[in-house]
Every structure is written in structure tokens, then in C-alpha cells.
Design an enzyme around this catalytic site. Structure first.
Site, PDB file in Angstrom:
ATOM      1  N   SER A 254       0.858  -1.184   0.000  1.00  0.00           N
ATOM      2  CA  SER A 254       0.000   0.000   0.000  1.00  0.00           C
ATOM      3  C   SER A 254       0.890   1.228   0.000  1.00  0.00           C
ATOM      4  CB  SER A 254      -0.921   0.008   1.234  1.00  0.00           C
ATOM      5  OG  SER A 254      -0.197   0.432   2.381  1.00  0.00           O
ATOM      6  N   LYS A 255       0.323   2.350  -0.448  1.00  0.00           N
ATOM      7  CA  LYS A 255       1.118   3.581  -0.543  1.00  0.00           C
ATOM      8  C   LYS A 255       1.563   4.060   0.844  1.00  0.00           C
ATOM      9  CE  LYS A 255       0.557   4.320  -5.069  1.00  0.00           C
ATOM     10  NZ  LYS A 255      -0.319   5.203  -5.788  1.00  0.00           N
ATOM     11  N   ARG A 256       0.904   3.567   1.902  1.00  0.00           N
ATOM     12  CA  ARG A 256       1.262   3.978   3.264  1.00  0.00           C
ATOM     13  C   ARG A 256       2.280   3.034   3.898  1.00  0.00           C
ATOM     14  NH1 ARG A 256      -4.081   4.478   2.665  1.00  0.00           N
ATOM     15  NH2 ARG A 256      -4.508   2.494   3.685  1.00  0.00           N
TER      16      ARG A 256
END
Length: 484
Positions: A254-256
Site C-alpha cells: 500500500s502507498k502507506r
């Protein structure tokens, strides 16, 4: 005569180049160069809510840094431009008209509230949410009534019932979907802007794309696109859907996710070498023949083959990337690595913004001292900390060594050599330490490690003579005096 082989990378300009997008672009580039075809970069920017103005430059700059070049795009043009979807809207209308006239599409006047109510009812009944087709057979009177209300229609594709949409994927092999599970989907929004699934097939057709390489998240889009190709009487390109890239815990990235550096710009900023990053990305899902893992760009082009791309997800291994980048750094010219490392030393406040020729030479030698250890250029800051601090700190092991009876004898003798020195070169320091050995009778660990620990606080480290040379005569003398 065979048609020209053409592939494309078609990102949305929503920000920096992500590692997943970089892999897709790289695979496109490698296969295009291997087959003597063309690699096109175009931008799917019809979703203006996600558009980032700098996104186009960020994508192109990221690819350039990696060493990927292209044959057609927004910056250099080409015979099938424009290369932004928002500049191609006039090209789509004839295909919209064709689908409406043939009955493969229809106008839908459902409001968002209507659709939300329908979704809620389907979910409450335990059904999979899907457009019911309520506008499929509107009468002229119903259409007139909706128009009188001021409703602006979207245009939906009419999905045929009871069909199996099958295709041979270059990676996933035979794939099938049931049309009954899809539902009529929007191809043009009420504002007249085409949706992704519609615009992408028209762009691929008009740009004569032979093979579409993309992530597996697009796999469910493929049956929709094939149905539209067929309804328009257009040839269907080949497809190759790349498996996911997983994080080190084998979970979807995920981008996080902070366990992975995810954007190409970040690797550039940290001082990774682009050829190492390209080499690493190429191995995310692709297996070369044999055991070798280190390849030049030319070798990657020669070896790359979609038949050796795995259906299984690739795992992003940061340790492997750092190992690989270290290999490239060790082989690189020291001046190149020094140029990458210097901004990090300046940003950390270790060095001034403008350097004298002597300071530039010092930085070159400092980086050379740690070049074998560096995994990326930014690591020069923590690695070289001992050269920038006022005081040396000693752990218990270091203190124990310095408490041994030989330590003050060795250090006292070395201090005399340092203070008497007329030059402080690497060769001069070798001679000084040799003189200490002759005077004190101490050698090996008792000699070399004592000097190292006293001046750096470290039991082990890079070349001692170069370390002392870089510390400089005043610092070396001052630290020994303070310790004694």
C-alpha cells in the site's frame, strides 16, 4: 509484411513514478527494444479529480533517471498524438456514435441517488451490486421527460447476456469471464468525458498497440474492453497482466507502507544508482536464464522474455536491493559517488554549501574510504560521523582496551610522532606508526587497534592511515591529548 510491434506505458499523472509503474514501463521498454519495436508513453488524465499538474514531468523524469527512453510521448510527439487523453476527446466521439447507432450502447438517465438506492437494495437482498439495466429500453416519451427535467445522460455499454469472454494472456495463459457478472457499464460520463475502459481501447487502437502490459488489477477490465473492441469491429491486442509486488511480509503493498521505499524519486534522492535500481526492478517477477543476477541494460534487453515472467507475486526485498546497489557502488568511479554523497553531507550541516578545491578533494577521499561499505550515497552521513564531532565517545569495550597498560605507551609515542610531523599524508602516517612499533615494541592489535579506538571510538573500521589523514593533524593530536 508484419505490422510494427508497439507497446505503451499509460499512467495517470497523479504523482511520482511508483515502483509498480516503473516495472510495467521497464518491461514494455525491454520487450520493445528486443523486438525492434516502438515504446510509447501516454497519459490517461481524464480523471481530473486525481490529476496532479507536475505528475507528467515526475513520471517522465523518473523513467529518464532509470535509463528508460521512449519513441513517442508528450515531450517529443509522434505520428499518433496527442499523447494526453484530455487532448484526444475529439477522436472518441465517432466511436460513441457508432456504438449508439448499432445498439451496443445507450443513454442512461439514472441519477447518483437512483444508483445508490439500487446498490443498497441489491446488497440488502444478498446480491452482487450491479447495474440493473433500467434505462436499457427507455421509450421516446421517457427520454423526453428526463430531458425536460434537465438530466444529462451518461452512456452505457450494453453487455451481452450469457457470454463467456475468453482470451489468452501472455503471462496468465487462458482466462475466462462470464458476461452475466459484469453489468452494463458507463463508457461516457454525463459531462461528456469518456471513462478509462472506453478511452483506453480507443487509444490503444488508434496508436496501433500490439501488446498491452499492465498490472493484474486491470485483469477484470479486460473482458469489458474485449467486448467493446468486438462491438466496434476492432482488432483486439494481446494482453499480459503482471502479478502484484508484495511487501517483505508478503502482503499487498500500500502507498502507506513504510517498510518499502516506493517511489523512484526517493531512490534518486537517497543516492541509489539508476542502473542498480533498473537491474533490481527487472527481477521483480522476471527470471533470467541461469544463476546470474547482475545485468547491464543491454544484457536485460537481450535476455528479456515474457515467457519467463511469473504468474506468482514478486516480493520486494529491500536487503537485496541494497546488496545489489552496493555492488554497483563498489565498481563505480569514486568521483561519481562523491557527487551523490556531497549534498547529503551539506544537508546534514557537516559541510558548507560552497567548497574550496581542498575541501572537494577531502570529500572525494572521505567517500573513497567508505565506498566499499556504502549501500546508497546518503549513508555517508552516519558512516562518517566520527569526522565531524568534537568529542569521541567510548563504549565499555573501547574503554577496556584503552585501560590496558600498553595503551598510554602507544598513544604517547604516537603523539610525539604526530606533533613532529611535517606532513600528514597516508604514507607519512604509515611511517609514523612503524616508528611507534619500533619504539614501544607493540604491534598488531595492541598497536593498530589502540590508535583506532583512541581516535574514533570504534574497534573496527576502514583503512586506518586514510582515516587519520582525513581527521587531520590538529584533530588527531587534540584527541590523543584529551584522552591521555
Amino acid at each position: 509484411m508484419m505490422a510494427e510491434f508497439r507497446v505503451r506505458y499509460a499512467p495517470s499523472p497523479t504523482g511520482h513514478l511508483h515502483i509498480g509503474g516503473a516495472r510495467t514501463a521497464l518491461f514494455d521498454y525491454l520487450i520493445a527494444r528486443k523486438q525492434g519495436g516502438k515504446f510509447i508513453v501516454r497519459f490517461e488524465d481524464t480523471d481530473q479529480t486525481r490529476h496532479v499538474e507536475s505528475g507528467v514531468d515526475s513520471q517522465l523524469n523518473g523513467l529518464k533517471w532509470l535509463g528508460v527512453d521512449w519513441d513517442e510521448s508528450v515531450d517529443i510527439g509522434g505520428p499518433y498524438g496527442p499523447y494526453r487523453q484530455t487532448e484526444r476527446l475529439h477522436l472518441y466521439q465517432p466511436f460513441v456514435d457508432q456504438l449508439l447507432e448499432s445498439g451496443h450502447a445507450y443513454r442512461c438517465y439514472c441519477s447518483e441517488a437512483d444508483l445508490e438506492k439500487e446498490r443498497a437494495e441489491q446488497e440488502a437482498a444478498g446480491q452482487m451490486p450491479m447495474y440493473s439495466g433500467r434505462c436499457r429500453h427507455l421509450t421516446p416519451e421517457q427520454i423526453q421527460a428526463f430531458e425536460a427535467e434537465g438530466r444529462k445522460p451518461s452512456i452505457r455499454f450494453r453487455v451481452p447476456e450469457n457470454r463467456v469472454i475468453a482470451f489468452e494472456d501472455r503471462i496468465r495463459e487462458h482466462v475466462e469471464f462470464e458476461s452475466n457478472g459484469i453489468g452494463d457499464f458507463i463508457i461516457v460520463r454525463p459531462d461528456g468525458i469518456p471513462t478509462y475502459n472506453f478511452a483506453v481501447i480507443l487509444d490503444d487502437h488508434l496508436m496501433k498497440i500490439s501488446l498491452v502490459i499492465r498490472g493484474e488489477e486491470h485483469l477484470t477490465n479486460t473482458p469489458r474492453q474485449i467486448m467493446m473492441y468486438e462491438a466496434l469491429g476492432l482488432p483486439v491486442p494481446e494482453f499480459a497482466h503482471l502479478a502484484l509486488i508484495l511487501n517483505p511480509d508478503r502482503k499487498k503493498m500500500s502507498k502507506r507502507d513504510e517498510s518499502i521505499i516506493q517511489f523512484i524519486e526517493q531512490y534518486k534522492e537517497l543516492g541509489y544508482l539508476p542502473e542498480a535500481v533498473m537491474n533490481f526492478i527487472a527481477l521483480l517477477g522476471w527470471s533470467p536464464k541461469g544463476e546470474e543476477e547482475i545485468f547491464t541494460k543491454e544484457e536485460l534487453i537481450e535476455q528479456f522474455d515474457l515467457d519467463r515472467v511469473s504468474k506468482s507475486p514478486a516480493v520486494f526485498d529491500m536487503d537485496k536491493l541494497n546488496w545489489m546497489n552496493n555492488l554497483y557502488i563498489k565498481k563505480a568511479d569514486t568521483a561519481r559517488i562523491a557527487k551523490l554523497a556531497l549534498p547529503h553531507l551539506q544537508k546534514a550541516g557537516k559541510l558548507p554549501e560552497t567548497l574550496s578545491p581542498e575541501q572537494e578533494q577531502w570529500v572525494h577521499e572521505l567517500v573513497g574510504l567508505y565506498q566499499e561499505q556504502l549501500r546508497y550515497a546518503a549513508e555517508i552521513v552516519p558512516l562518517s560521523e566520527l569526522f565531524f564531532r568534537e568529542d569521541v565517545s567510548y563504549d565499555d569495550e573501547a574503554k577496556a582496551m584503552l585501560a590496558e597498560e600498553h595503551a598510554p605507551i602507544v598513544l604517547g609515542s604516537f603523539l610525539k610522532q604526530v606533533e613532529a610531523a611535517t606532513e600528514f599524508t597516508v604514507d607519512a602516517l604509515k611511517a609514523m606508526i612503524k616508528a611507534v612499533q619500533t619504539e614501544t615494541g607493540y604491534k598488531g592489535k595492541q598497536l593498530f587497534m589502540t590508535i583506532r579506538v583512541a581516535l574514533t571510538g570504534q574497534m573496527h573500521g576502514p583503512d586506518l592511515n586514510m582515516t587519520l589523514h582525513l581527521l587531520g593533524k590538529e584533530t588527531v593530536a587534540g584527541r590523543i591529548k584529551k584522552l591521555l
